[in-house]
Structures are given as C-alpha cells and as structure tokens.
Design an enzyme around this catalytic site. Sequence first.
Site, mmCIF file in Angstrom:
data_model
loop_
_atom_site.group_PDB
_atom_site.id
_atom_site.type_symbol
_atom_site.label_atom_id
_atom_site.label_comp_id
_atom_site.label_asym_id
_atom_site.label_seq_id
_atom_site.Cartn_x
_atom_site.Cartn_y
_atom_site.Cartn_z
ATOM 1 N N GLY A 158 31.818 32.697 49.134
ATOM 2 C CA GLY A 158 33.125 33.091 48.634
ATOM 3 C C GLY A 158 33.172 34.579 48.323
ATOM 4 C CB CYS A 159 36.021 36.898 47.948
ATOM 5 S SG CYS A 159 37.106 35.894 46.904
#
Length: 353
Positions: A158-159
């Site tokens: 994920g970011c």
Amino acid sequence: MVFKAGVVGAAGFAGVELVRRIIEHPSFELSIITSDSDAGQSLASVYPAFAGITDIAFSRHDDPALEGLDVAFLAVPHTASLAVTPRLIAAGVTVIDLSADYRLKDPDLYEKWYGVPHTSTELLAQAAFGLPELAAGELQQAAQLHAQGKAALVACAGCYPTASSLAAFPAVHAGIVEGVINVHAVSGVTGAGKKPSSRTHYCHASQGAEAYGVGTHRHTPEIEQILSAPGRVMFVPHLVPMNRGILSTVSMQVASAASDFTLQVAHQLYADFYAASQFVTVLPLGSQPHTSSVAGTNNAHIGVGYRAETRSLVVTCAIDNLGKGAADQAIQCANIVFGLSEGEGLSSVALPV
C-alpha cells in the site's frame, strides 16, 4: 518480446496512472482496460489527456479476454480482487494486484481489519509482497515461477506502508529500535480514490488538514508485517490539500544499548542500506524530503534526523502515492517478475514544477 497487459479498474486514479505507464512501456502492450461504469466509452473520452494517443475503450470487469493476457494489473478496491484473481491465476495470467486482498499473510488478520473472510487463502502463500527494496527475495521467487511458465501473483504494498516502511525498516532491521514505532503520515486527496466523499469534497479538503483512522487504519497491520513488529506500530494518517504525494514521518526510540549512536551513524546506516537501490535516495545530512520532488515518479526520498538527548530517531520519506505508492511500484514489480530491467518504462525525473 512484448507481453500483453491489461488493467482491471483502469478508470480510477491508480488505474489510469498504470495505463499511462503501460502505453509508454517498451515491453508491455496495453490490450484491455476495464471499468463497469465506463464500459463502451473510449479512454480519451473519460480522460482527455489520452486524446490522439490511443483509441482503446473500456470493457467490463468480467471481459473473458482478460484470460488471454500475459499480465493483469488489478487497480480495484479490497475484496474485488478476491473475485477476480483466482480465475486469472487458473487461466495462467500473472497478476499484479494493487489492492489489499493478498498483502496480509494471515487470513484471520485480513478478516479482522477488512471485515470479510478471505475466500482464496490457498493463494496467500504464493503471493509475493510487492515492495522490491524490502522483499526482493519474494519477487525473485515470483520471477522464477513465471520463468517456468506458471502464473505469478504479486500483492503490491500500500501507499502508506511503502513510505512508512522504507523510513523505518533499516533501523528496525538493525535491532536498535525499542518500544512503539510512531508513524505520522500525510497524503494527497488522490489517495482516497476517485469516488468523492464528504472528506474529499473540494470545499472540505482544499483549506484544511485532518487526521483520520487514528489507531484503526487498515494499513497498520501491513506496516507491522513488513517490519516484523506486531503490536508496535501507532499509525496516524492525515489528509492534506494536495493532489498527490505522501510524506511519512517515523519516530523511533533508539535502544540504550546502542551507546555510540549518533546522527552520523544513523545517516550512514540508511545510506548503506539503500546504496544499491535505483529508486530510493537518502538525502544529505540536513536535508529533508519534499513531496513535489518525487511527483510523477517511482522515487522515494529519505531524510534522517536524531536528537541525542531523547535518543529519538526521526526518519522521513516522501513518495508519490500514485507512483511509488501504486502504479509505478506495480510496474517495477512486473519488470522484475518478467525478467526485465527494474526501471524499464519508468521515469526517473520528477515533475519540476
């Protein structure tokens, strides 16, 4: 050799960024883009930036032509990948998944944080974690699987976990950190996805900043998994009024046993750890990263600070949430799996203004 690629969920912000990268990639040919809500419309009619570039049109997510691809990039919300990935893997299609569905190795942990049972747990062991700088071994195993003519599955990080883990990992891995790992990260509005909400409405987001999901954000267990630090991460995300970018600030307590620890030692630790990385740059002492310096790229910039009086190590990391936090990192992972140069098709220069 050119590989047939498709993007499932191509109308979203991360999906269309993938489309942009694949169109310009020398080894991937964009064959299919899907969006149930935009099916039948041309890409250029939804995103005029592609006018004169391509006449490709959206099809539906259940397009059977997906099963004829070499690689499918999934830019879909969590749980949506569970309905698509098993079918594609069974058809021999390598899947690069940007969703959260195969990131957490423990299915019980997935159900706890995402509120639904995992329906294809047999694929969790196969899924390589897509954060190349910290999970190179898993991606090499996926590359070996692909080289044998089998479908590989990559669960891209994920970011927030990407930026936060790049900042924390060298110190945690060195065994010099004790206690809680405090992560405070800010993200641009595109990190919330294309579908608007009261929080991301222009009038609400443009003139303010706010914390959200304090202690309850779903990226918490992912960061803990990457760092092998269960129950030790306090993650506080913030929404700030910018389009794209993440700046993660990680505060860690240096163990008293590391008696000779200094700012210079900390900086050298990080510089050595990322010395061979194509995309991670440890900035000089006294410099701190800026989100605009990595916009539109797969780059990550890291700054290191230390206060001896409190034995507090503070490491910051800036990435583009749509780049290193999503589409560009997915391309980087696909390059590795397909035996290509790690940076093929990726721009190394950020938007200068």
